[in-house]
Design a protein around this motif. Structure first.
Motif, PDB file in Angstrom:
ATOM      1  N   ARG A 259       0.833  -1.201   0.000  1.00  0.00           N
ATOM      2  CA  ARG A 259       0.000   0.000   0.000  1.00  0.00           C
ATOM      3  C   ARG A 259       0.872   1.257   0.000  1.00  0.00           C
ATOM      4  O   ARG A 259       0.606   2.212  -0.746  1.00  0.00           O
ATOM      5  N   GLU A 260       1.921   1.263   0.839  1.00  0.00           N
ATOM      6  CA  GLU A 260       2.791   2.431   0.903  1.00  0.00           C
ATOM      7  C   GLU A 260       3.543   2.621  -0.413  1.00  0.00           C
ATOM      8  O   GLU A 260       3.743   3.754  -0.862  1.00  0.00           O
ATOM      9  N   ARG A 262       2.467   1.720  -3.350  1.00  0.00           N
ATOM     10  CA  ARG A 262       1.509   2.259  -4.326  1.00  0.00           C
ATOM     11  C   ARG A 262       1.241   3.725  -4.063  1.00  0.00           C
ATOM     12  O   ARG A 262       1.105   4.520  -5.009  1.00  0.00           O
ATOM     13  N   GLU A 263       1.149   4.084  -2.777  1.00  0.00           N
ATOM     14  CA  GLU A 263       0.916   5.488  -2.440  1.00  0.00           C
ATOM     15  C   GLU A 263       2.096   6.354  -2.882  1.00  0.00           C
ATOM     16  O   GLU A 263       1.911   7.456  -3.406  1.00  0.00           O
ATOM     17  N   LYS A 264       3.316   5.825  -2.666  1.00  0.00           N
ATOM     18  CA  LYS A 264       4.500   6.569  -3.103  1.00  0.00           C
ATOM     19  C   LYS A 264       4.544   6.669  -4.622  1.00  0.00           C
ATOM     20  O   LYS A 264       4.879   7.719  -5.178  1.00  0.00           O
ATOM     21  N   GLU A 265       4.191   5.555  -5.269  1.00  0.00           N
ATOM     22  CA  GLU A 265       4.166   5.560  -6.728  1.00  0.00           C
ATOM     23  C   GLU A 265       3.130   6.547  -7.253  1.00  0.00           C
ATOM     24  O   GLU A 265       3.396   7.286  -8.201  1.00  0.00           O
ATOM     25  N   GLU A 266       1.966   6.567  -6.601  1.00  0.00           N
ATOM     26  CA  GLU A 266       0.916   7.500  -7.011  1.00  0.00           C
ATOM     27  C   GLU A 266       1.350   8.937  -6.740  1.00  0.00           C
ATOM     28  O   GLU A 266       1.099   9.835  -7.567  1.00  0.00           O
ATOM     29  N   ALA A 267       2.020   9.153  -5.585  1.00  0.00           N
ATOM     30  CA  ALA A 267       2.507  10.499  -5.263  1.00  0.00           C
ATOM     31  C   ALA A 267       3.550  10.952  -6.291  1.00  0.00           C
ATOM     32  O   ALA A 267       3.526  12.095  -6.750  1.00  0.00           O
ATOM     33  N   ARG A 269       3.797   9.816  -9.328  1.00  0.00           N
ATOM     34  CA  ARG A 269       3.108  10.033 -10.600  1.00  0.00           C
ATOM     35  C   ARG A 269       2.473  11.414 -10.637  1.00  0.00           C
ATOM     36  O   ARG A 269       2.543  12.119 -11.648  1.00  0.00           O
ATOM     37  N   ARG A 270       1.853  11.791  -9.486  1.00  0.00           N
ATOM     38  CA  ARG A 270       1.237  13.123  -9.434  1.00  0.00           C
ATOM     39  C   ARG A 270       2.301  14.214  -9.544  1.00  0.00           C
ATOM     40  O   ARG A 270       2.088  15.243 -10.199  1.00  0.00           O
ATOM     41  N   ASP A 273       3.302  14.386 -13.085  1.00  0.00           N
ATOM     42  CA  ASP A 273       2.247  15.028 -13.872  1.00  0.00           C
ATOM     43  C   ASP A 273       2.261  16.536 -13.656  1.00  0.00           C
ATOM     44  O   ASP A 273       2.135  17.315 -14.605  1.00  0.00           O
TER      45      ASP A 273
END
Length: 559
Positions: A259-260, A262-267, A269-270, A273
């Motif tokens: 989960r962490e 994925r959260e880091k990956e999403e962060a 990615r943002r 972006d």
């Protein structure tokens, strides 16, 4: 373990039966043996028996020896033999239980090794516990540190507790779940009275889920019947709980790490972006990188590109009629329309400069010209919307030039910026400024025109030579009028021969002939403002012939 009787050791043709018979004969005893219910097992019944001696095991009567004075000796022997048989049976039962426990743990461990999901592990634990411990319902409760709540990881059978009541009486349940103990609750009156468990539950056995002295929760089994759970049941449940605790802890840690991550990956990615909205990814890729985090101070690359500049005409006057908030909203709305057009034609916005836009087209000059045409057409649609709101229309000028450009990262260690360094940028900016003088919507340099694969697909007019402010050499420039209305395009196409003649006379310093040619254009198309510019320029040049001037070159005295 079932209860033992003398019948278990005395039977036909058994060694014990032979031994007892031999002892009776050697003692010349007159005795007979009965089971605990009075059924004759050995010897002949004597009506006037002197003695009746009970054969005892764990304070329970297992049979009788009746007869003469030797009855006590025979009874003592049978008692001893019965104890030995009981010990033998107990040992066999313990060996079988140990084997079953080992087999259970082996199978349990094998199943746990096949999953890394906490709810799955909880379900497997309940299933294995239900196979060896009598129960109708089961639940695995885990303590969630983040929400400070008990959560059901898995359950079997019906839910045997009242979820709403549990919330109000959470301290009572916590005293069980987080006590760290394992216990048998035969008297469930207190829990039933508090409404925590449903009335039909009669027995509960539970064990804590612990890892390194930290209590994670508990596994609870409940029965609808008054079951007399044993210490062996409790030991087995505790063993299952301890083994599953480690597996659940590993699963929760794994899921937390996933989960962490994925959260880091999403962060990230943002971040990428957002960063891409400040520094275009096309710019980063031009430097040979895919990620903005790979960029370093001093990175640079030189490429042949087409630079496009656009600018809103009379922006200062327009902004004076609006508040700062209205001005910002207007510019934001305008740029929001222009940016997608540039990207759609394989370019990217290098900078938004208030009322101006600088874009780079790294592949083909045709892309830049197609974008410029669509931008002008979009302005026409923008103006229709403004007119419906009783707002004045706007105009933009677009200039473009093709040439070498250095893109790179400049600044210092603490503040870097993407920048472009090239005379190509200055030339494109000057050409955009020229649109106001030539009264044209789109101007492009000869260098840009040479890079267009099929110029015949565009409506173009040669505007001769111009010497830009601060430049020593003059350059040929061209007008593209594809963005005009269909009627305007038709009129410009029809007058193109006269226009070409006028430009040729102008270049040859035949200003009076040039004026006559442009006058013909205006007679047929009075709205041709570019022809009007050349007419007035030709008339002024004819009246003020200056032999020091370059032949037919328009000199720009301002940027």
């Amino acid at each position: 373990m079932s209860r033992l009787s003398i019948k278990n050791i005395i039977g036909k043709n058994t060694e014990v039966s032979t031994l007892v018979s031999s002892l009776v004969e050697s003692l010349h005893a007159r005795v007979f043996i009965e089971d605990e219910k009075g059924k004759l097992l050995q010897g002949e019944m004597i009506q006037d028996a002197e003695q009746e001696v009970a054969v005892m095991l764990d304070h329970e009567v297992c049979g009788w020896v009746k007869g003469d004075a030797h009855s006590g000796i025979i009874a003592s022997l049978l008692t001893l033999l019965l104890r030995k048989e009981a010990e033998k049976k107990k040992l066999g039962s313990e060996v079988l239980n140990r084997y079953q426990e080992i087999n259970l743990m082996y199978n349990f461990s094998d199943k746990l090794a096949q999953t890394i999901d906490a709810p799955d592990i909880a379900r497997i634990t309940l299933s294995e516990a239900g196979h060896v411990i009598k129960s109708d319902n089961g639940v695995v409760l885990l303590w969630d540190e983040d929400s400070r709540e008990l959560k059901v990881a898995a359950n079997t059978g019906e839910v045997f507790f009242n979820p709403e009541k549990v919330k109000s009486e959470i301290t009572v349940l916590l005293s069980i779940v987080l006590s760290g103990q394992s216990e048998i609750i035969s008297d469930v009156t207190a829990l039933s009275s508090a409404g925590i468990i449903l009335p039909h539950i009669k027995s509960i056995i539970y064990s804590a889920l612990k890892v390194k002295h930290r209590v994670m929760g508990a596994i609870i089994l409940a029965s609808n019947d008054p079951v007399q759970y044993t210490a062996g049941d409790l030991k087995l449940l505790t063993t299952l709980a301890l083994q599953s605790s480690a597996a659940i802890e590993s699963a929760l840690l794994y899921q937390k790490n996933i989960r962490e991550a994925r959260e880091k990956e999403e962060a990230m990615r943002r971040i990428y972006d957002v960063a891409g909205k400040f520094v275009p990814f096309e710019f980063i890729r031009s430097l040979g990188h895919e990620l903005i985090t790979d960029v370093k101070l001093g990175d640079q690359v030189e490429k042949i590109v087409t630079v496009l500049f656009s600018d809103i005409r009379d922006y200062t006057t327009l902004s004076e009629q609006m508040t700062p908030e209205e001005t910002f909203g207007f510019v934001s709305l305008f740029n929001n329309r222009m940016g997608p057009i540039i990207r759609r034609h394989h370019g990217f916005v290098n900078q938004y400069l208030g009322d101006s836009i600088m874009a780079i087209f790294p592949v083909n000059a045709s892309h830049a010209l197609a974008a410029a045409i669509e931008m002008q057409q979009e302005v026409a649609g923008f103006n229709r919307a403004r007119q419906q709101r009783n707002q004045p229309p706007i105009q933009i000028g677009v200039g473009m030039h093709t040439g070498p450009l250095i893109m790179g990262i400049t600044g210092d260690a603490d503040r870097m910026d993407a920048c472009t360094i090239s005379d190509t940028v200055n030339t494109a900016s000057r050409l955009e400024s020229l649109t106001k003088h030539y009264k044209a919507g789109i101007l492009l340099s000869e260098a840009c025109l040479r890079e267009i694969a099929d110029p015949g697909t565009f409506h173009l007019r040669n505007l001769g030579l111009v010497q830009l402010k601060g430049k020593h050499e003059s350059i040929p420039i061209h007008e593209c009028f594809n963005s005009n209305s269909p009627e305007e395009i038709a009129r410009k196409v029809a007058t193109l021969p006269d226009f070409i003649e006028g430009v040729e006379h102008f270049l040859n310093r035949s200003f009076r002939q040039a004026g006559l040619a442009f006058k013909k254009v205006l007679d047929k198309n009075p709205a041709d403002r570019t022809a009007d510019f050349f007419l007035h320029t030709s008339q002024q040049a004819a009246d003020n012939m200056n032999t020091d001037k370059k032949a037919g070159v328009v000199e720009m005295q301002e940027k």
